[in-house]
Write a protein that holds these residues in place. Structure first.
Motif, short mmCIF file in Angstrom:
data_model
loop_
_atom_site.label_atom_id
_atom_site.label_comp_id
_atom_site.label_asym_id
_atom_site.label_seq_id
_atom_site.Cartn_x
_atom_site.Cartn_y
_atom_site.Cartn_z
N VAL A 130 0.84 -1.21 0.00
CA VAL A 130 0.00 0.00 0.00
C VAL A 130 0.87 1.25 0.00
CG1 VAL A 130 -1.69 1.33 1.32
CG2 VAL A 130 -1.95 -1.15 1.08
N PHE A 131 1.95 1.25 0.79
CA PHE A 131 2.84 2.41 0.82
C PHE A 131 3.47 2.67 -0.54
CE2 PHE A 131 7.20 4.04 1.20
CZ PHE A 131 6.95 5.29 1.72
N LEU A 132 3.95 1.61 -1.19
CA LEU A 132 4.56 1.76 -2.51
C LEU A 132 3.54 2.24 -3.54
CD1 LEU A 132 6.82 -1.44 -2.64
CD2 LEU A 132 7.52 0.93 -2.24
N THR A 133 2.27 1.95 -3.29
CA THR A 133 1.21 2.37 -4.21
C THR A 133 0.78 3.81 -3.96
OG1 THR A 133 0.38 0.09 -4.33
CG2 THR A 133 -1.11 1.84 -5.06
N THR A 134 0.64 4.19 -2.68
CA THR A 134 0.07 5.50 -2.34
C THR A 134 1.10 6.52 -1.88
OG1 THR A 134 -0.32 4.88 -0.03
CG2 THR A 134 -2.05 4.35 -1.63
N ARG A 135 2.26 6.06 -1.44
CA ARG A 135 3.29 6.93 -0.83
C ARG A 135 2.75 7.64 0.40
NH1 ARG A 135 7.94 4.88 -2.75
NH2 ARG A 135 7.77 4.56 -5.01
N GLN A 136 1.85 6.98 1.11
CA GLN A 136 1.29 7.52 2.34
C GLN A 136 1.40 6.46 3.44
OE1 GLN A 136 -2.75 8.75 1.64
NE2 GLN A 136 -2.23 10.02 -0.13
N ASN A 137 1.27 6.92 4.70
CA ASN A 137 1.27 6.00 5.82
C ASN A 137 0.13 5.00 5.64
OD1 ASN A 137 1.29 4.65 8.25
ND2 ASN A 137 0.76 6.42 9.50
N PRO A 138 0.43 3.71 5.49
CA PRO A 138 -0.62 2.74 5.16
C PRO A 138 -1.41 2.24 6.36
CG PRO A 138 1.49 1.63 5.23
CD PRO A 138 1.78 3.08 5.51
N TYR A 139 -0.87 2.40 7.56
CA TYR A 139 -1.46 1.70 8.71
C TYR A 139 -2.85 2.16 9.11
CZ TYR A 139 2.67 -1.12 9.23
OH TYR A 139 3.66 -2.04 9.00
N PRO A 140 -3.20 3.45 9.03
CA PRO A 140 -4.60 3.80 9.34
C PRO A 140 -5.60 3.05 8.46
CG PRO A 140 -3.23 5.77 9.34
CD PRO A 140 -2.37 4.67 8.82
N LEU A 141 -5.29 2.96 7.17
CA LEU A 141 -6.16 2.24 6.24
C LEU A 141 -6.13 0.74 6.53
CD1 LEU A 141 -8.01 2.25 3.77
CD2 LEU A 141 -5.97 2.14 2.32
N VAL A 142 -4.95 0.20 6.81
CA VAL A 142 -4.82 -1.24 7.12
C VAL A 142 -5.65 -1.60 8.34
CG1 VAL A 142 -3.23 -3.02 7.97
CG2 VAL A 142 -2.55 -1.54 6.06
N PHE A 143 -5.54 -0.82 9.40
CA PHE A 143 -6.28 -1.13 10.63
C PHE A 143 -7.78 -0.94 10.45
CE2 PHE A 143 -2.17 0.06 12.93
CZ PHE A 143 -1.80 -1.27 13.06
N THR A 144 -8.17 0.05 9.66
CA THR A 144 -9.59 0.25 9.38
C THR A 144 -10.18 -0.96 8.66
OG1 THR A 144 -9.41 2.66 9.28
CG2 THR A 144 -11.29 1.67 8.15
#
Length: 399
Positions: free
Chosen positions: A233-247
């Motif tokens: 997800v990080f390589l795709t969005t270049r954003q912190n992925p964990y909020p989305l992962v945990f959601t």
């Protein structure tokens, strides 16, 4: 008035209460848990009954009511690539984990399954036949590959239809979505019944004998959920992925854990995708598609149990064979059905790579069924939550 996010958060809270009550009833009132289990069965049946119609109408309506753009084509392609990459990464992770923590089994002599695919060609043939299934039969049998094809075909033919016809399908889509909301609101009651039945039947120590096998399975799934998927997800969005992962894990994985069906969890994922403000014409196709081909958890199950059989038989595995197993596990996982236990019947296919006969392979399948209450639940939670995760990642990338 409460906003949609607050309502959804309240639902998650209610589900948590249902889980706690289910544990209490299953542990201390096992005689009561039996009759209560019907609540869980009815909930899962309701989800499964409405999901095929939901997928068909949403896909047809989404395609009929929008104009295709280059950006949208990129989105579909990107999501499918992430699905396949995630599944292959899971198979490789399972191989590494099995090499680091080899498992051997005391195989049972009975309770084995009765049928499974005999080769990769058969898996691919089965997928092809599902694509061209009769549309009525596809809806009746919850054949999501066939439903997707017919939904896409109908949507494409409706692109040039009148605005009135398109409006009818749009209204049907809204109506089905309203029904889904009612079913989802019943989730706390349904999960209460599911948990109570599970605890009363298996208890907390039912899987002690297969603890190491479960540890490798669950450890591999956790590694994918909390490290590999966030990296993707990080390589795709270049954003912190964990909020989305945990959601996604909390709001999709939780219900999937107890329903044990990617197909049954499609309505939940649709609701979550809407809450995340994803593009409906994208997620209405990619969510049901993910329930069919995005099977990281299934790839882990197939790989770990196959290598457990290999270790039990004392067979040496070289690097080339391990790579082939990763590919076979990926293809097999994509062919696994979106219902509880769907990945277990693909284990004999992978065992065939090592010359392990069906008698032994099906005994391994039997072990899979013994641990399936935990294994299949965790597998489905990973599979289903990742459908939304990767769809959201591509949506963020192109937004």
């Amino acid at each position: 008035m409460q906003n949609k996010g607050t309502i959804w958060n309240n639902l998650i809270f209610q589900i948590s209460i249902g889980i706690i009550l289910g544990v209490v009833v299953g542990r201390y009132l096992p005689d009561v848990a039996g009759p209560i289990s019907i609540l869980g069965e009815l909930f899962v049946r309701a989800l499964k009954s409405v999901a095929p119609v939901l997928v068909f109408i949403l896909v047809a309506s989404a395609i009929a009511n929008h104009k295709s753009t280059g950006e949208q084509t990129k989105s579909f392609r990107g999501i499918i690539i992430l699905y396949l990459l995630g599944t292959f990464s899971a198979a490789v992770t399972a191989i590494v984990a099995s090499f680091l923590f080899p498992v051997t089994l005391t195989l049972p002599t009975d309770g084995v399954a009765t049928a499974a695919p005999q080769g990769v060609v058969e898996v691919l043939k089965d997928l092809l036949f599902k694509l061209f299934d009769n549309p009525v039969n596809a809806l009746l049998e919850a054949n999501y590959i066939g439903i997707l094809l017919w939904g896409i075909a109908l949507g494409l033919t409706l692109i040039r239809s009148s605005d009135t016809t398109k409006a009818v399908f749009s209204d049907l889509s809204d109506s089905i979505s309203s029904i889904i909301k009612v079913v989802i609101r019943l989730a706390p009651i349904g999960i209460f019944g599911l948990v109570a039945a599970t605890i009363s039947t298996t208890g907390f120590k039912a899987f002690a004998e297969y603890g190491k096998l479960l540890a490798v399975l669950l450890g591999s799934m956790a590694f994918i959920a909390f490290l590999v998927n966030p990296i993707i997800v990080f390589l795709t969005t270049r954003q912190n992925p964990y909020p989305l992962v945990f959601t996604c894990l909390r709001e999709s994985g939780l219900t999937a854990f107890f329903t044990r069906s990617s197909a049954a969890n499609i309505p939940v994922n649709m609701a979550l995708a809407k809450k995340l403000n994803l593009k409906e014409d994208i997620y209405s196709v990619t969510i049901p598609l993910g329930a069919t081909i995005n099977m990281a958890g299934a790839a882990i199950t197939i790989t770990v149990l196959t290598l457990a059989a290999v270790n039990t038989m004392g067979i040496e595995v070289d690097m080339v064979t391990a790579i082939i197993l990763s590919i076979v596990a990926t293809l097999s996982a994509c062919g696994a059905s979106g219902v509880a236990g769907g990945s277990l019947l693909l284990i004999p296919l992978a065992c065939g790579l090592f010359g392990i006969n069906d008698e032994i392979a099906f005994q391994v399948v039997a072990v899979g069924y013994i641990i399936s209450v935990i294994q299949d639940s965790a597998e489905t939670a990973l599979n289903s939550s990742t459908d939304v995760l990767f769809t959201a990642a591509i949506d963020k990338r192109h937004s």
